[in-house]
Write a protein that holds these residues in place. Structure first.
Motif, PDB file in Angstrom:
ATOM      1  N   TYR A 163       5.724 -10.887   8.364  1.00  0.00           N
ATOM      2  CA  TYR A 163       5.863  -9.590   8.997  1.00  0.00           C
ATOM      3  C   TYR A 163       6.220  -9.767  10.508  1.00  0.00           C
ATOM      4  N   TYR A 196       8.973  -2.492  12.457  1.00  0.00           N
ATOM      5  CA  TYR A 196       8.581  -3.589  12.024  1.00  0.00           C
ATOM      6  C   TYR A 196       9.355  -4.051  10.952  1.00  0.00           C
ATOM      7  N   ILE A 231      11.533  -2.508   7.608  1.00  0.00           N
ATOM      8  CA  ILE A 231      10.511  -1.503   7.194  1.00  0.00           C
ATOM      9  C   ILE A 231      10.462  -0.034   7.405  1.00  0.00           C
ATOM     10  N   ASP A 232      10.095  -0.039   8.762  1.00  0.00           N
ATOM     11  CA  ASP A 232       9.663   1.424   9.277  1.00  0.00           C
ATOM     12  C   ASP A 232      10.189   1.378  10.832  1.00  0.00           C
TER      13      ASP A 232
END
Lengths: 114, 113
Positions: free
Chosen positions: A31, A48, A55-56
């Motif tokens: 991540y 991120y 992802i977002d």
């Protein structure tokens, strides 16, 4: 272990110029997070990635901001065109997605747009 | 948006005293973490407490979590001048591949020698 590496550490640019911030996460972390910190707004999550996939990105302030992660060891945050209100400290952080959830932060890039 | 809100915003104590910082949050969480930030540096993870835990210790740090009140506290015992920093709580509400933390506004701790 080198930890999260960010470059440059300081960037001063004129309004309207393109700015590219770079980040190398800790090896093995899946991540990667980009944050912005200002006195007025505190620490804000911009975007991120998980396994190089965004992802977002709901925290990205506007279309002038873009981020990429072409491989597991490199990410960029680009601002084009830059504005004075973009002046802030930008942090990159990385973490494991399972087991241990703490994030490891880089030293940050202090951006000043004049 | 900031879910965690720290209290107080600033705290000044003498070396050797204990420092207590509080954090309140709004939604259910998987875990809550505390971070320290020295001036001009990145954040450093201090301690993580899971939602099913009530208390955790690490050296001079003690963290408590009350999920019914949606609050946590960080206690630093026998403070030192080197503990001077900003302290942030961060809440984690993981689901699926979501792993983001929501940071509070921080408590600025000053330990006077």
């Amino acid at each position: 272990d080198a930890g999260v590496i960010q470059s440059p550490r300081h960037e001063v640019t004129e309004m309207g110029q393109e700015v590219t911030l770079r980040c190398k996460p800790i090896s093995g972390h899946d991540y990667l997070f980009w944050y912005r910190q200002t006195m007025m707004r505190g620490l804000e999550l911009l975007i991120y990635f998980n396994n190089n996939v965004p992802i977002d990105d709901s925290g990205m302030p506007e279309d002038r901001f873009s981020a990429k992660m072409p491989n597991a060891s490199f990410s960029t945050l680009k601002i084009q065109p830059s504005e004075p209100r973009d002046s802030a400290v930008y942090f990159c952080a990385s973490s494991f997605g399972t087991g241990r959830y703490e994030q490891y932060f880089g030293p940050g890039t202090r951006l000043t747009v004049t | 948006s900031q879910q965690g809100e720290e209290d107080p915003q600033a705290l000044s104590i003498q070396e050797g005293e204990n420092a207590t910082m509080n954090c309140s949050y709004k939604t259910s969480i998987n875990n809550l973490q505390w971070y320290r930030q020295n001036s001009g540096r990145g954040l450093v993870h201090l301690i993580l407490i899971r939602s099913n835990e009530r208390e955790k210790h690490s050296g001079r740090l003690r963290v408590t979590l009350d999920t019914s009140k949606k609050s946590s506290s960080l206690l630093i015992t026998a403070s030192r001048a080197a503990d001077t920093a900003s302290y942030f709580c961060a809440t984690a509400s993981f689901s699926g591949s979501a792993r983001q933390l929501t940071f509070g506004s921080g408590t600025q701790l000053t330990v006077l020698p």
